[in-house]
Design a protein around this motif. Structure first.
Motif, PDB file in Angstrom:
ATOM      1  N   SER A 148      -9.882   5.594  -1.370  1.00 54.45           N
ATOM      2  CA  SER A 148      -9.560   6.561  -0.323  1.00 54.45           C
ATOM      3  C   SER A 148     -10.169   6.122   0.996  1.00 54.45           C
ATOM      4  O   SER A 148     -11.131   5.346   1.033  1.00 54.45           O
ATOM      5  CB  SER A 148     -10.062   7.965  -0.692  1.00 54.45           C
ATOM      6  OG  SER A 148     -11.472   7.997  -0.756  1.00 54.45           O
ATOM      7  N   TRP A 176       4.727   9.573  -7.424  1.00 56.30           N
ATOM      8  CA  TRP A 176       3.618   9.084  -6.599  1.00 56.30           C
ATOM      9  C   TRP A 176       2.359   8.838  -7.437  1.00 56.30           C
ATOM     10  O   TRP A 176       1.274   9.350  -7.170  1.00 56.30           O
ATOM     11  CB  TRP A 176       3.333  10.036  -5.445  1.00 56.30           C
ATOM     12  CG  TRP A 176       2.765   9.314  -4.255  1.00 56.30           C
ATOM     13  CD1 TRP A 176       1.464   9.318  -3.845  1.00 56.30           C
ATOM     14  CD2 TRP A 176       3.470   8.449  -3.352  1.00 56.30           C
ATOM     15  NE1 TRP A 176       1.317   8.521  -2.738  1.00 56.30           N
ATOM     16  CE2 TRP A 176       2.531   7.978  -2.404  1.00 56.30           C
ATOM     17  CE3 TRP A 176       4.794   8.034  -3.242  1.00 56.30           C
ATOM     18  CZ2 TRP A 176       2.886   7.110  -1.368  1.00 56.30           C
ATOM     19  CZ3 TRP A 176       5.141   7.179  -2.211  1.00 56.30           C
ATOM     20  CH2 TRP A 176       4.201   6.724  -1.295  1.00 56.30           C
ATOM     21  N   ARG A 177       2.510   8.000  -8.429  1.00 54.25           N
ATOM     22  CA  ARG A 177       1.366   7.620  -9.247  1.00 54.25           C
ATOM     23  C   ARG A 177       1.661   6.293  -9.938  1.00 54.25           C
ATOM     24  O   ARG A 177       2.810   5.862 -10.043  1.00 54.25           O
ATOM     25  CB  ARG A 177       1.049   8.692 -10.286  1.00 54.25           C
ATOM     26  CG  ARG A 177       2.159   8.951 -11.284  1.00 54.25           C
ATOM     27  CD  ARG A 177       1.830  10.141 -12.157  1.00 54.25           C
ATOM     28  NE  ARG A 177       2.892  10.421 -13.119  1.00 54.25           N
ATOM     29  CZ  ARG A 177       2.977  11.531 -13.847  1.00 54.25           C
ATOM     30  NH1 ARG A 177       2.036  12.466 -13.712  1.00 54.25           N
ATOM     31  NH2 ARG A 177       3.960  11.713 -14.702  1.00 54.25           N
ATOM     32  N   ALA A 178       0.590   5.657 -10.404  1.00 60.01           N
ATOM     33  CA  ALA A 178       0.732   4.373 -11.090  1.00 60.01           C
ATOM     34  C   ALA A 178       1.499   4.553 -12.391  1.00 60.01           C
ATOM     35  O   ALA A 178       1.427   5.599 -13.044  1.00 60.01           O
ATOM     36  CB  ALA A 178      -0.640   3.779 -11.364  1.00 60.01           C
ATOM     37  N   TYR A 189       0.833  -1.193   0.000  1.00 66.71           N
ATOM     38  CA  TYR A 189       0.000   0.000   0.000  1.00 66.71           C
ATOM     39  C   TYR A 189       0.872   1.250   0.000  1.00 66.71           C
ATOM     40  O   TYR A 189       1.829   1.351   0.769  1.00 66.71           O
ATOM     41  CB  TYR A 189      -0.909   0.016   1.232  1.00 66.71           C
ATOM     42  CG  TYR A 189      -1.824  -1.170   1.345  1.00 66.71           C
ATOM     43  CD1 TYR A 189      -3.140  -1.100   0.914  1.00 66.71           C
ATOM     44  CD2 TYR A 189      -1.366  -2.383   1.866  1.00 66.71           C
ATOM     45  CE1 TYR A 189      -3.989  -2.194   1.012  1.00 66.71           C
ATOM     46  CE2 TYR A 189      -2.201  -3.485   1.959  1.00 66.71           C
ATOM     47  CZ  TYR A 189      -3.514  -3.381   1.528  1.00 66.71           C
ATOM     48  OH  TYR A 189      -4.344  -4.478   1.623  1.00 66.71           O
ATOM     49  N   PRO A 216      -5.637   9.155   0.067  1.00 71.10           N
ATOM     50  CA  PRO A 216      -5.555   8.252  -1.081  1.00 71.10           C
ATOM     51  C   PRO A 216      -4.756   6.996  -0.735  1.00 71.10           C
ATOM     52  O   PRO A 216      -3.705   7.069  -0.089  1.00 71.10           O
ATOM     53  CB  PRO A 216      -4.819   9.085  -2.134  1.00 71.10           C
ATOM     54  CG  PRO A 216      -4.876  10.498  -1.653  1.00 71.10           C
ATOM     55  CD  PRO A 216      -4.913  10.408  -0.163  1.00 71.10           C
ATOM     56  N   ASN A 235      -3.136   3.585  -2.657  1.00 73.76           N
ATOM     57  CA  ASN A 235      -2.798   2.898  -3.897  1.00 73.76           C
ATOM     58  C   ASN A 235      -2.318   1.504  -3.530  1.00 73.76           C
ATOM     59  O   ASN A 235      -1.311   1.352  -2.833  1.00 73.76           O
ATOM     60  CB  ASN A 235      -1.693   3.649  -4.646  1.00 73.76           C
ATOM     61  CG  ASN A 235      -2.106   5.066  -4.992  1.00 73.76           C
ATOM     62  OD1 ASN A 235      -2.852   5.296  -5.921  1.00 73.76           O
ATOM     63  ND2 ASN A 235      -1.615   6.029  -4.212  1.00 73.76           N
ATOM     64  N   ARG A 236      -3.042   0.477  -3.985  1.00 78.18           N
ATOM     65  CA  ARG A 236      -2.761  -0.900  -3.572  1.00 78.18           C
ATOM     66  C   ARG A 236      -2.194  -1.719  -4.731  1.00 78.18           C
ATOM     67  O   ARG A 236      -2.787  -1.790  -5.802  1.00 78.18           O
ATOM     68  CB  ARG A 236      -4.036  -1.560  -3.067  1.00 78.18           C
ATOM     69  CG  ARG A 236      -3.844  -2.949  -2.474  1.00 78.18           C
ATOM     70  CD  ARG A 236      -5.181  -3.585  -2.153  1.00 78.18           C
ATOM     71  NE  ARG A 236      -5.931  -3.904  -3.363  1.00 78.18           N
ATOM     72  CZ  ARG A 236      -7.240  -4.119  -3.410  1.00 78.18           C
ATOM     73  NH1 ARG A 236      -7.952  -4.018  -2.298  1.00 78.18           N
ATOM     74  NH2 ARG A 236      -7.837  -4.405  -4.547  1.00 78.18           N
ATOM     75  N   PHE A 277       4.271   1.137  -9.737  1.00 78.52           N
ATOM     76  CA  PHE A 277       4.062   2.416  -9.066  1.00 78.52           C
ATOM     77  C   PHE A 277       5.352   3.211  -9.093  1.00 78.52           C
ATOM     78  O   PHE A 277       6.428   2.689  -8.794  1.00 78.52           O
ATOM     79  CB  PHE A 277       3.605   2.202  -7.620  1.00 78.52           C
ATOM     80  CG  PHE A 277       3.041   3.436  -6.969  1.00 78.52           C
ATOM     81  CD1 PHE A 277       1.738   3.834  -7.230  1.00 78.52           C
ATOM     82  CD2 PHE A 277       3.801   4.195  -6.094  1.00 78.52           C
ATOM     83  CE1 PHE A 277       1.204   4.971  -6.631  1.00 78.52           C
ATOM     84  CE2 PHE A 277       3.286   5.323  -5.486  1.00 78.52           C
ATOM     85  CZ  PHE A 277       1.983   5.717  -5.761  1.00 78.52           C
ATOM     86  N   PHE A 323      -3.372  -3.386  -9.659  1.00 75.68           N
ATOM     87  CA  PHE A 323      -3.325  -2.058  -9.046  1.00 75.68           C
ATOM     88  C   PHE A 323      -4.750  -1.555  -8.826  1.00 75.68           C
ATOM     89  O   PHE A 323      -5.610  -1.691  -9.692  1.00 75.68           O
ATOM     90  CB  PHE A 323      -2.559  -1.086  -9.938  1.00 75.68           C
ATOM     91  CG  PHE A 323      -2.533   0.330  -9.401  1.00 75.68           C
ATOM     92  CD1 PHE A 323      -1.593   0.711  -8.460  1.00 75.68           C
ATOM     93  CD2 PHE A 323      -3.462   1.268  -9.833  1.00 75.68           C
ATOM     94  CE1 PHE A 323      -1.576   2.005  -7.955  1.00 75.68           C
ATOM     95  CE2 PHE A 323      -3.457   2.557  -9.330  1.00 75.68           C
ATOM     96  CZ  PHE A 323      -2.511   2.921  -8.390  1.00 75.68           C
ATOM     97  N   TRP A 324      -4.969  -0.959  -7.649  1.00 71.98           N
ATOM     98  CA  TRP A 324      -6.278  -0.385  -7.350  1.00 71.98           C
ATOM     99  C   TRP A 324      -6.083   0.841  -6.473  1.00 71.98           C
ATOM    100  O   TRP A 324      -5.209   0.861  -5.607  1.00 71.98           O
ATOM    101  CB  TRP A 324      -7.149  -1.405  -6.611  1.00 71.98           C
ATOM    102  CG  TRP A 324      -8.596  -1.019  -6.542  1.00 71.98           C
ATOM    103  CD1 TRP A 324      -9.285  -0.587  -5.447  1.00 71.98           C
ATOM    104  CD2 TRP A 324      -9.530  -1.034  -7.617  1.00 71.98           C
ATOM    105  NE1 TRP A 324     -10.600  -0.328  -5.763  1.00 71.98           N
ATOM    106  CE2 TRP A 324     -10.774  -0.597  -7.107  1.00 71.98           C
ATOM    107  CE3 TRP A 324      -9.455  -1.359  -8.967  1.00 71.98           C
ATOM    108  CZ2 TRP A 324     -11.912  -0.483  -7.881  1.00 71.98           C
ATOM    109  CZ3 TRP A 324     -10.589  -1.241  -9.744  1.00 71.98           C
ATOM    110  CH2 TRP A 324     -11.795  -0.808  -9.205  1.00 71.98           C
ATOM    111  N   SER A 325      -6.890   1.861  -6.706  1.00 69.00           N
ATOM    112  CA  SER A 325      -6.811   3.069  -5.893  1.00 69.00           C
ATOM    113  C   SER A 325      -8.177   3.369  -5.285  1.00 69.00           C
ATOM    114  O   SER A 325      -9.218   3.151  -5.916  1.00 69.00           O
ATOM    115  CB  SER A 325      -6.324   4.260  -6.731  1.00 69.00           C
ATOM    116  OG  SER A 325      -7.203   4.521  -7.802  1.00 69.00           O
TER     117      SER A 325
END
Length: 220
Positions: free
Chosen positions: A202, A187-189, A132, A167, A169-170, A182, A198-200
């Motif tokens: 909150s 700090w983004r996919a 995560y 947020p 990000n998994r 990632f 990948f899944w985002s």
């Protein structure tokens, strides 16, 4: 565990739980330390963190099994409240948390073309697990006990706190090492990330409770 510059230091007979951290982020078990790698600390001779992108990062492990989402969010809230990181004017993007499940390895490497640090994930055979990546976008507030308006989170807070829209990000790991999914530097996919790995979503912290949006109600 040792690459982040912020660390949680448990005791010989305790390790703070999510319930304890959410109920009071300044409770006696919340023993946080900073500057593990920083050259600004004279007693530390290790120099800067091996990866500078982790200088404002707190890490956690055994994440799902020991239900540590709440305490990691409380770690982030404390880092902000205690001035260990400085929030940006509108969006707080310079404080991060990285957490992993047991039997999972999160691998960081420098992408040769851009120089960005990117992450891939792999699990022990027969295991599917997660890593995560989280960052805060709202300042934590101490839940008011005698007034309608919440106050800034600080050492005078003796109860729960609120922190909205964190947020998450998994990354999903299997026995086959993934591509780099990632980008820690931005700090983004990456373009390799798809819904299978990948899944985002909150998470809100509200009065000691966690609420998830975008992940079917699950915080993990």
């Amino acid at each position: 565990m040792m690459l982040g510059n912020f660390n949680y230091v448990g005791g010989a007979t305790y390790s703070v739980t999510s319930a304890q951290a959410l109920a009071n982020p300044y409770n006696a078990y919340m023993n946080l330390q900073k500057d593990f790698w920083s050259a600004n600390t004279p007693s530390v001779v290790l120099g800067n963190a091996p990866l500078s992108v982790l200088l404002n990062t707190v890490t956690d492990s055994h994440f799902n099994t020991r239900d540590r989402m709440g305490r990691t969010l409380a770690f982030m809230a404390r880092n902000l409240a205690d001035g260990w990181v400085s929030p940006a004017a509108a969006t707080i993007t310079n404080e991060h948390a990285i957490a992993v499940n047991e039997q999972i390895a999160l691998l960081l490497e420098t992408e040769p073309v851009t120089g960005d640090v990117q992450a891939s994930i792999v699990a022990n055979p027969g295991v599917t697990g997660y890593a995560y990546f989280m960052n805060t976008i709202s300042s934590p507030m101490c839940d008011a006990t005698s007034t309608v308006t919440a106050k800034a989170l600080d050492k005078s807070c003796t109860g729960t706190f609120t922190m909205a829209n964190t947020p998450v990000n998994r990354l999903t790991g299997t026995a086959t090492r993934s591509a780099n999914l990632f980008d820690v530097s931005t700090w983004r996919a990456t373009t390799n990330a798809v819904t299978a790995n990948f899944w985002s979503y909150s998470i809100d912290v509200s009065h000691g409770a966690l609420n998830s949006t975008g992940n079917g109600g699950s915080i993990y």
